[in-house]
Design an enzyme around this catalytic site. Structure first.
Site, PDB file in Angstrom:
ATOM      1  N   HIS A 191       0.720  -1.198  -0.031  1.00  0.00           N
ATOM      2  CA  HIS A 191       0.010  -0.137  -0.222  1.00  0.00           C
ATOM      3  C   HIS A 191       0.944   1.160   0.010  1.00  0.00           C
ATOM      4  CE1 HIS A 191      -2.557  -3.181   1.651  1.00  0.00           C
ATOM      5  NE2 HIS A 191      -3.445  -2.687   1.126  1.00  0.00           N
ATOM      6  N   ARG A 237      -3.689   4.557  -3.679  1.00  0.00           N
ATOM      7  CA  ARG A 237      -5.120   4.922  -2.910  1.00  0.00           C
ATOM      8  C   ARG A 237      -5.280   6.312  -2.561  1.00  0.00           C
ATOM      9  NH1 ARG A 237      -7.908  -0.053  -1.017  1.00  0.00           N
ATOM     10  NH2 ARG A 237      -6.870  -1.731  -2.157  1.00  0.00           N
ATOM     11  N   GLY A 250      -5.213  10.718  10.117  1.00  0.00           N
ATOM     12  CA  GLY A 250      -6.166   9.817   9.433  1.00  0.00           C
ATOM     13  C   GLY A 250      -6.385  10.353   7.882  1.00  0.00           C
ATOM     14  N   ARG A 310      -4.624  16.221   5.383  1.00  0.00           N
ATOM     15  CA  ARG A 310      -3.863  16.427   6.714  1.00  0.00           C
ATOM     16  C   ARG A 310      -2.387  16.306   6.336  1.00  0.00           C
ATOM     17  NH1 ARG A 310      -5.921  14.238  11.464  1.00  0.00           N
ATOM     18  NH2 ARG A 310      -8.069  14.954  10.342  1.00  0.00           N
ATOM     19  N   ARG A 344       0.239   9.600  15.954  1.00  0.00           N
ATOM     20  CA  ARG A 344      -0.847   9.894  15.386  1.00  0.00           C
ATOM     21  C   ARG A 344      -1.267  11.446  15.632  1.00  0.00           C
ATOM     22  NH1 ARG A 344      -5.831   9.455  13.720  1.00  0.00           N
ATOM     23  NH2 ARG A 344      -7.482   9.472  14.999  1.00  0.00           N
ATOM     24  N   ASP A 399     -15.316  17.704  17.945  1.00  0.00           N
ATOM     25  CA  ASP A 399     -16.889  17.870  18.269  1.00  0.00           C
ATOM     26  C   ASP A 399     -17.219  17.244  19.447  1.00  0.00           C
ATOM     27  OD1 ASP A 399     -16.402  15.462  16.103  1.00  0.00           O
ATOM     28  OD2 ASP A 399     -18.020  14.801  17.491  1.00  0.00           O
ATOM     29  N   THR A 406      -8.354  13.534  14.984  1.00  0.00           N
ATOM     30  CA  THR A 406      -9.533  14.086  15.483  1.00  0.00           C
ATOM     31  C   THR A 406     -10.168  13.159  16.458  1.00  0.00           C
ATOM     32  OG1 THR A 406     -10.884  13.784  13.678  1.00  0.00           O
ATOM     33  CG2 THR A 406      -9.731  15.677  13.660  1.00  0.00           C
TER      34      THR A 406
HETATM   35  O1  LIG Z   1      -9.259  12.848  11.848  1.00  0.00           O
HETATM   36  P1  LIG Z   1      -8.868  11.559  11.973  1.00  0.00           P
HETATM   37  O2  LIG Z   1      -7.292  11.254  12.224  1.00  0.00           O
HETATM   38  O3  LIG Z   1      -9.160  10.710  10.614  1.00  0.00           O
HETATM   39  O4  LIG Z   1      -9.462  10.824  13.159  1.00  0.00           O
HETATM   40  C1  LIG Z   1     -10.621  10.736  13.432  1.00  0.00           C
HETATM   41  O5  LIG Z   1     -11.862  11.056  12.321  1.00  0.00           O
HETATM   42  C2  LIG Z   1     -12.140   9.812  11.717  1.00  0.00           C
HETATM   43  C3  LIG Z   1     -13.754  10.157  11.891  1.00  0.00           C
HETATM   44  O6  LIG Z   1     -14.312  11.138  11.255  1.00  0.00           O
HETATM   45  C4  LIG Z   1     -11.522   8.650  12.239  1.00  0.00           C
HETATM   46  O7  LIG Z   1     -10.530   8.164  11.591  1.00  0.00           O
HETATM   47  C5  LIG Z   1     -11.275   9.375  13.740  1.00  0.00           C
HETATM   48  O8  LIG Z   1     -10.440   8.303  14.423  1.00  0.00           O
HETATM   49  O1  LIG Z   2     -14.092   9.007  15.535  1.00  0.00           O
HETATM   50  C1  LIG Z   2     -14.585  10.282  15.993  1.00  0.00           C
HETATM   51  C2  LIG Z   2     -13.850  11.486  15.607  1.00  0.00           C
HETATM   52  C3  LIG Z   2     -14.407  12.552  15.644  1.00  0.00           C
HETATM   53  N1  LIG Z   2     -15.682  12.711  16.455  1.00  0.00           N
HETATM   54  C4  LIG Z   2     -16.222  11.465  16.689  1.00  0.00           C
HETATM   55  O2  LIG Z   2     -17.212  11.781  17.263  1.00  0.00           O
HETATM   56  N2  LIG Z   2     -15.700  10.205  16.434  1.00  0.00           N
END
Ligand SMILES: O=P(O)(O)O[C@H]1O[C@H](CO)[C@@H](O)[C@H]1O
Ligand SMILES: O=c1cc[nH]c(=O)[nH]1
Length: 235
Positions: free
Chosen positions: A4, A43, A20, A24, A87, A204, A90
């Site tokens: 990958h 990908r 993720g 970003r 990592r 959030d 969010t």
């Molecule tokens: O912003 P990333 O790093 O993707 O992390 C959070 O956001 C995604 C969900 O919206 C999931 O991957 C979660 O872990």
């Molecule tokens: O996995 C996640 C990431 C951001 N907000 C959420 O509620 N869940």
């Protein structure tokens, strides 16, 4: 080259930031790294290597969820020799005193994923941050004047749930926030003897009506988290 990741041997640094969202990764490379070179677009999961304050560092998108980050973590450690993985993600706030834009260090990751059950059928393995990275990130954050929380997070297999009762219950047991990858990152780092840490920005809140951040803000407005991650990676 792995399945990958199309980088040639030596093109990925031994320390890496893992967002993720591949955009970003692009933002971090373009904003913070010098002489950043893109090494992956398989990908669309962008990966770059450059320097930060003169030290070589990479940044690689991992996608969403435990299966996706597990693929990248396995390949980065096994095929490219990455030793330090941070990592930058969010999360959704769970505790009432956690607010949108807060920065969280994940000391440990609870999970509803069953992926570790085949390895440990009768044991609940406790995925844990590397203490050296955790300690460094905490003191660097404090030096930068960033308010940090550290604690347990939920790495959830499900984003859209019929009921949040189980998340509420985990909140009663001190879980700070919900995301979707850290338990796998910490488990694989433990398996291979690498160092891992997750730093999260609250995008959030699960239980309060604080405004969600927009996608554009999610991509670009997490500079506190990114600075802590970069400084932790090179120190
Ligand atoms: O912003 P990333 O790093 O993707 O992390 C959070 O956001 C995604 C969900 O919206 C999931 O991957 C979660 O872990
Ligand atoms: O996995 C996640 C990431 C951001 N907000 C959420 O509620 N869940």
């Amino acid at each position: 080259m792995s399945i990958h990741i199309e980088a040639k041997p030596g093109e990925i640094a031994d320390r890496i930031l893992l967002p993720g969202d591949p955009l970003r990764a692009k933002y971090i490379a373009e904003t913070y790294l010098e002489n950043a070179v893109q090494y992956n677009n398989v990908r669309g999961m962008l990966g770059y290597t450059g320097t930060y304050k003169g030290q070589r560092i990479s940044v690689q998108g991992t996608g969403m969820g435990i299966p996706s980050i597990s693929i990248y973590t396995n390949e980065l450690i096994r095929d490219y020799g990455v030793k330090k993985l941070i990592r930058v993600g969010t999360c959704g706030g769970v505790q009432k005193d956690i607010h949108v834009r807060d920065v969280i260090l994940a000391m440990s990751a609870t999970t509803d994923s069953s992926v570790n059950h085949s390895t440990f059928p009768t044991i609940d393995f406790a995925p844990t941050a590397n203490f050296d990275l955790l300690q460094k990130a905490y003191s660097i954050g404090r030096e930068l004047g960033i308010v940090l929380r550290a604690g347990n997070v939920l790495s959830a297999d499900v984003f859209y749930r019929d009921s949040m009762d189980i998340v509420k219950k985990l909140g009663e047991y001190g879980v700070l926030a919900v995301e979707m990858e850290t338990s796998a990152l910490y488990t694989l780092a433990a398996k291979y003897g690498a160092q891992a840490l997750t730093i999260l920005t609250v995008s959030d809140h699960i239980f309060t009506d604080e405004d969600d951040t927009t996608a554009a803000e999610r991509q670009t407005s997490f500079n506190s988290m990114i600075k802590i991650a970069l400084e932790t990676a090179i120190n």
